[in-house]
Write an enzyme that holds these catalytic residues in place. Sequence first.
Site, PDB file in Angstrom:
ATOM      1  N   THR A 192     -10.026   4.006 -18.409  1.00 23.77           N
ATOM      2  CA  THR A 192      -9.571   2.666 -17.543  1.00 23.77           C
ATOM      3  C   THR A 192     -10.822   2.609 -16.782  1.00 23.77           C
ATOM      4  OG1 THR A 192      -8.590   4.446 -15.950  1.00 23.77           O
ATOM      5  CG2 THR A 192      -7.097   3.259 -17.627  1.00 23.77           C
TER       6      THR A 192
ATOM      7  N   ASN B  99       2.836   4.801 -10.416  1.00 25.50           N
ATOM      8  CA  ASN B  99       1.436   4.963 -11.182  1.00 25.50           C
ATOM      9  C   ASN B  99       0.162   4.969 -10.223  1.00 25.50           C
ATOM     10  OD1 ASN B  99      -0.328   4.126 -13.484  1.00 25.50           O
ATOM     11  ND2 ASN B  99      -0.835   2.711 -11.963  1.00 25.50           N
TER      12      ASN B  99
ATOM     13  N   LYS C  43      -1.818  16.682  -7.561  1.00 21.86           N
ATOM     14  CA  LYS C  43      -0.908  16.110  -9.104  1.00 21.86           C
ATOM     15  C   LYS C  43      -0.028  17.347  -9.096  1.00 21.86           C
ATOM     16  CE  LYS C  43      -2.124  11.988 -10.210  1.00 21.86           C
ATOM     17  NZ  LYS C  43      -1.058  10.887 -10.366  1.00 21.86           N
TER      18      LYS C  43
ATOM     19  N   TYR D 275      -7.799  16.380  -6.731  1.00 21.30           N
ATOM     20  CA  TYR D 275      -6.621  15.684  -7.719  1.00 21.30           C
ATOM     21  C   TYR D 275      -5.800  16.648  -8.441  1.00 21.30           C
ATOM     22  CZ  TYR D 275      -5.765  12.442 -11.808  1.00 21.30           C
ATOM     23  OH  TYR D 275      -5.197  11.793 -12.531  1.00 21.30           O
TER      24      TYR D 275
ATOM     25  N   VAL E 278      -7.272   8.490 -20.832  1.00 17.09           N
ATOM     26  CA  VAL E 278      -7.026   7.182 -21.117  1.00 17.09           C
ATOM     27  C   VAL E 278      -8.433   6.283 -20.394  1.00 17.09           C
ATOM     28  CG1 VAL E 278      -5.724   5.001 -20.637  1.00 17.09           C
ATOM     29  CG2 VAL E 278      -4.630   7.190 -20.858  1.00 17.09           C
TER      30      VAL E 278
ATOM     31  N   ASP F 190       0.807  -1.014   0.006  1.00 14.32           N
ATOM     32  CA  ASP F 190      -0.053  -0.008  -0.051  1.00 14.32           C
ATOM     33  C   ASP F 190       0.974   1.447   0.012  1.00 14.32           C
ATOM     34  OD1 ASP F 190      -1.616   2.222   0.785  1.00 14.32           O
ATOM     35  OD2 ASP F 190      -3.009   0.937   1.834  1.00 14.32           O
TER      36      ASP F 190
HETATM   37  N1  LIG Z   1      -6.796   7.512 -16.775  1.00  7.54           N
HETATM   38  C1  LIG Z   1      -6.647   8.949 -17.434  1.00  7.54           C
HETATM   39  O1  LIG Z   1      -7.159   9.205 -18.127  1.00  7.54           O
HETATM   40  C2  LIG Z   1      -5.357   9.481 -16.567  1.00  7.54           C
HETATM   41  C3  LIG Z   1      -5.023  10.664 -16.985  1.00  7.54           C
HETATM   42  C4  LIG Z   1      -4.221  11.722 -16.437  1.00  7.54           C
HETATM   43  C5  LIG Z   1      -3.349  10.920 -15.288  1.00  7.54           C
HETATM   44  N2  LIG Z   1      -3.641   9.631 -15.127  1.00  7.54           N
HETATM   45  C6  LIG Z   1      -2.509   9.106 -13.884  1.00  7.54           C
HETATM   46  O2  LIG Z   1      -2.181   7.618 -14.243  1.00  7.54           O
HETATM   47  C7  LIG Z   1      -2.345   6.754 -13.430  1.00  7.54           C
HETATM   48  C8  LIG Z   1      -3.046   5.302 -13.446  1.00  7.54           C
HETATM   49  O3  LIG Z   1      -4.429   5.939 -13.844  1.00  7.54           O
HETATM   50  P1  LIG Z   1      -5.483   4.765 -14.181  1.00  7.54           P
HETATM   51  O4  LIG Z   1      -6.568   5.617 -14.632  1.00  7.54           O
HETATM   52  O5  LIG Z   1      -4.975   3.684 -14.439  1.00  7.54           O
HETATM   53  O6  LIG Z   1      -5.965   4.685 -12.388  1.00  7.54           O
HETATM   54  P2  LIG Z   1      -7.199   3.793 -11.927  1.00  7.54           P
HETATM   55  O7  LIG Z   1      -7.661   2.747 -12.953  1.00  7.54           O
HETATM   56  O8  LIG Z   1      -7.687   4.486 -10.863  1.00  7.54           O
HETATM   57  O9  LIG Z   1      -6.013   2.826 -11.052  1.00  7.54           O
HETATM   58  C9  LIG Z   1      -5.806   3.012  -9.863  1.00  7.54           C
HETATM   59  C10 LIG Z   1      -4.459   2.204  -9.337  1.00  7.54           C
HETATM   60  O10 LIG Z   1      -3.917   2.463  -8.203  1.00  7.54           O
HETATM   61  C11 LIG Z   1      -3.904   1.800  -7.169  1.00  7.54           C
HETATM   62  N3  LIG Z   1      -4.067   2.183  -5.813  1.00  7.54           N
HETATM   63  C12 LIG Z   1      -4.609   3.237  -5.442  1.00  7.54           C
HETATM   64  N4  LIG Z   1      -4.210   3.676  -4.066  1.00  7.54           N
HETATM   65  C13 LIG Z   1      -3.476   2.778  -3.775  1.00  7.54           C
HETATM   66  C14 LIG Z   1      -2.744   2.526  -2.605  1.00  7.54           C
HETATM   67  N5  LIG Z   1      -3.075   3.435  -1.616  1.00  7.54           N
HETATM   68  N6  LIG Z   1      -1.627   1.776  -2.735  1.00  7.54           N
HETATM   69  C15 LIG Z   1      -1.554   0.892  -3.731  1.00  7.54           C
HETATM   70  N7  LIG Z   1      -2.149   0.734  -4.762  1.00  7.54           N
HETATM   71  C16 LIG Z   1      -3.019   1.795  -4.746  1.00  7.54           C
HETATM   72  C17 LIG Z   1      -5.294   1.012  -7.477  1.00  7.54           C
HETATM   73  O11 LIG Z   1      -5.208  -0.217  -6.906  1.00  7.54           O
HETATM   74  P3  LIG Z   1      -6.550  -1.062  -6.175  1.00  7.54           P
HETATM   75  O12 LIG Z   1      -7.350  -1.793  -7.353  1.00  7.54           O
HETATM   76  O13 LIG Z   1      -6.283  -1.670  -5.094  1.00  7.54           O
HETATM   77  O14 LIG Z   1      -7.646   0.079  -6.045  1.00  7.54           O
HETATM   78  C18 LIG Z   1      -5.165   0.675  -9.013  1.00  7.54           C
HETATM   79  O15 LIG Z   1      -4.284  -0.109  -9.356  1.00  7.54           O
HETATM   80  C19 LIG Z   1      -2.657   7.555 -12.075  1.00  7.54           C
HETATM   81  O16 LIG Z   1      -1.593   8.261 -11.516  1.00  7.54           O
HETATM   82  C20 LIG Z   1      -3.450   8.842 -12.770  1.00  7.54           C
HETATM   83  O17 LIG Z   1      -3.609   9.747 -11.701  1.00  7.54           O
HETATM   84  C21 LIG Z   1      -4.747   8.795 -15.442  1.00  7.54           C
END
Ligand SMILES: NC(=O)c1ccc[n+]([C@@H]2O[C@H](COP(=O)([O-])OP(=O)(O)OC[C@H]3O[C@@H](n4cnc5c(N)ncnc54)[C@H](OP(=O)(O)O)[C@@H]3O)[C@@H](O)[C@H]2O)c1
Length: 264
Positions: free
Chosen positions: A199, A84, A168, A164, A197, A56
């Site tokens: 997700t 990430n 960030k 957020y 993205v 964590d």
């Molecule tokens: N998707 C986008 O459009 C976008 C745009 C800009 C930036 N980003 C950045 O890209 C990264 C990935 O985005 P995403 O869309 O893939 O996010 P996501 O689908 O919300 O996944 C978040 C990940 O972080 C993990 N997590 C959260 N809190 C945690 C903790 N305390 N310890 C360990 N793991 C933890 C989650 O695990 P659990 O499964 O256990 O919850 C999950 O694996 C993030 O940093 C996000 O801010 C994403």
Amino acid sequence: MPSYVVAGASRGIGLQFVVDLLARGDVVVALARNPDSSKQLQEIKGNKNLFIVKADITDAVSLKAAAEETAKLTGGAIDVLINNAAFQDAAHSYHTLVDFPSPEALVSDLTTSFNTNVLGPILTTNAFLPLLKKGTLKKVITLDTGLAVPDLTLASGYPKLTSYSISKSALEMVNVKYALALKSEGFSFLAISPGVVNTRQAPPSPEELKEIMEMGGYFMQQYPNWTGPISPAESVKMMLDVIDKLTVEGSGKLVSHKGNRDFL
Ligand SMILES: NC(=O)c1ccc[n+]([C@@H]2O[C@H](COP(=O)([O-])OP(=O)(O)OC[C@H]3O[C@@H](n4cnc5c(N)ncnc54)[C@H](OP(=O)(O)O)[C@@H]3O)[C@@H](O)[C@H]2O)c1
């Protein structure tokens, strides 16, 4: 074979990093806070180059144990850390600083965002630093966002995604401070935005969809040629290209998945 630690590897972009790195033969340590509940991680756990480690990122004790376990698995060194994992509370994403339902909700959302999105990558980087120092590539990649950039946000006029974006934005400075502190030791730190993205694990509710469309309208003014969200596979392919080319000279920057300041 270079070795990578991916924090927040249970789903989304983190999981895609794991899949793509394994596909090219790299060694991957996938950090997840609940590895057993990630169906996708469990499906690929037979890969000989994959090590799944529980961690964590908000818990220094958990990270210390994860780094110790990783050192045993990789012989004491790792080459690249990918920070990430992140927190974004859907319940408060679309509040501005002046319309949270209560001061308590505002404090809670900001505090959790800061703990996960700012302190989390710091605690993770510090826990794995001794292993990174023994590695050859010495790269630390942190997932950030164009929403963290104050002048872009000002130009867009978009006031929401408050906690957020604030967290960030602080993370961007974390990346700069690490780059400066460790430049003489040959480290390269990079903050990278993955683009927008898809997700999502479930379709948005009608209320969320309305907010997403409104947000898109703000950013379309700056990026009129934007064609919509990309897939994790498209995003990670582009980011790995940028990460592979990263050198000490580029350390401390925030770039997009395109390797420049074109965030969409
Ligand atoms: N998707 C986008 O459009 C976008 C745009 C800009 C930036 N980003 C950045 O890209 C990264 C990935 O985005 P995403 O869309 O893939 O996010 P996501 O689908 O919300 O996944 C978040 C990940 O972080 C993990 N997590 C959260 N809190 C945690 C903790 N305390 N310890 C360990 N793991 C933890 C989650 O695990 P659990 O499964 O256990 O919850 C999950 O694996 C993030 O940093 C996000 O801010 C994403």
